[in-house]
Design a protein around this motif. Structure first.
Motif, PDB file in Angstrom:
ATOM      1  N   ARG A  72      10.108  12.306   8.275  1.00 46.87           N
ATOM      2  CA  ARG A  72       8.873  11.969   8.124  1.00 46.87           C
ATOM      3  C   ARG A  72       7.356  13.309   9.046  1.00 46.87           C
ATOM      4  N   SER A  84       1.374   8.741   8.092  1.00 44.61           N
ATOM      5  CA  SER A  84       2.147   8.926   6.644  1.00 44.61           C
ATOM      6  C   SER A  84       0.727   9.288   5.282  1.00 44.61           C
ATOM      7  N   SER A  86       1.021  10.115   0.782  1.00 40.71           N
ATOM      8  CA  SER A  86       1.512  10.124  -1.091  1.00 40.71           C
ATOM      9  C   SER A  86       0.731  10.735  -1.277  1.00 40.71           C
ATOM     10  N   GLY A 102       3.186   3.133   7.205  1.00 38.07           N
ATOM     11  CA  GLY A 102       3.612   4.004   5.960  1.00 38.07           C
ATOM     12  C   GLY A 102       2.260   3.744   5.224  1.00 38.07           C
ATOM     13  N   LYS A 148       8.428   4.779   4.420  1.00 35.07           N
ATOM     14  CA  LYS A 148       7.724   5.639   5.357  1.00 35.07           C
ATOM     15  C   LYS A 148       7.923   5.480   6.607  1.00 35.07           C
ATOM     16  N   ARG A 149       7.819   4.249   7.253  1.00 41.00           N
ATOM     17  CA  ARG A 149       8.056   4.107   8.403  1.00 41.00           C
ATOM     18  C   ARG A 149       9.054   3.781   8.500  1.00 41.00           C
TER      19      ARG A 149
END
Length: 195
Positions: A72, A84, A86, A102, A148-149
């Motif tokens: 993380r 976060s 992506s 996330g 992701k959280r």
């Protein structure tokens, strides 16, 4: 924030040595560009929330299993800030805010429902309702954002409902085949990548 990697106009010298080393391992330039752009964009997002210059921020990641550069993410100068990011081929996104954050972006596979992915990701109720890949990827991005959280693990995907009481969901489509989900503790809004 989200967009094409070339829309993230930030210098590579913001990256740490660990990030540069990981970027150098990518076989294809397009994937390396997405990795780098996502790592730069998360700094831009965090800086917007904190009211500082993005070049002043250091992105950290550390996983007890894989070491530096994995796990993380956090901002060294503001460890309490949730961040976060992506990336998927041709698209990058990032989010920052109070509490846990996330974000996930995925391509929607063409053709009929990807039953192998559906059987791995969806619980029986969801599986019965999902008929196409667009809906499948909507569930997948939500669940990946929960991972992701720190609220979900890959091995628990099928047991999870992606209803989100007490959390805030922001979703969008990027073109015809990319879906994005952001899950936060506080209300979120989509912002454009600064020029």
């Amino acid at each position: 924030m989200g967009g094409r990697p070339d829309e993230v106009r930030a210098p590579d010298d913001w990256l740490t040595d660990v990030e540069r080393e990981r970027a150098a391992r990518f076989r294809f330039e397009v994937d390396r560009d997405c990795f780098v752009a996502a790592h730069l964009l998360v700094r831009v997002c965090a800086a917007a929330v904190l009211g500082v210059e993005p070049r002043e921020l250091t992105l950290l990641q550390h996983c007890h299993l894989h070491g530096p550069g994995h796990g993380r993410p956090s901002i060294e100068q503001a460890p309490e800030l949730g961040v976060s990011f992506s990336h998927t081929r041709g698209y990058v996104c990032a989010a920052a805010g109070p509490g846990r954050v996330g974000v996930d972006a995925e391509h929607v596979p063409p053709g009929p429902l990807d039953t192998l992915l559906a059987d791995r990701v969806l619980n029986p109720r969801e599986r019965a309702l999902v008929a196409g890949n667009d809906e499948l990827i909507r569930h997948w991005t939500r669940k990946e954002a929960l991972i992701k959280r720190g609220e979900l693990t890959i091995d628990k995907l099928r047991a999870c409902e992606d209803d989100l009481p007490g959390r805030h969901l922001l979703e969008w489509s990027a073109g015809p085949d990319i879906r994005v989900a952001v899950i936060t503790d506080a209300p979120a809004r989509r912002a454009a990548i600064p020029e």
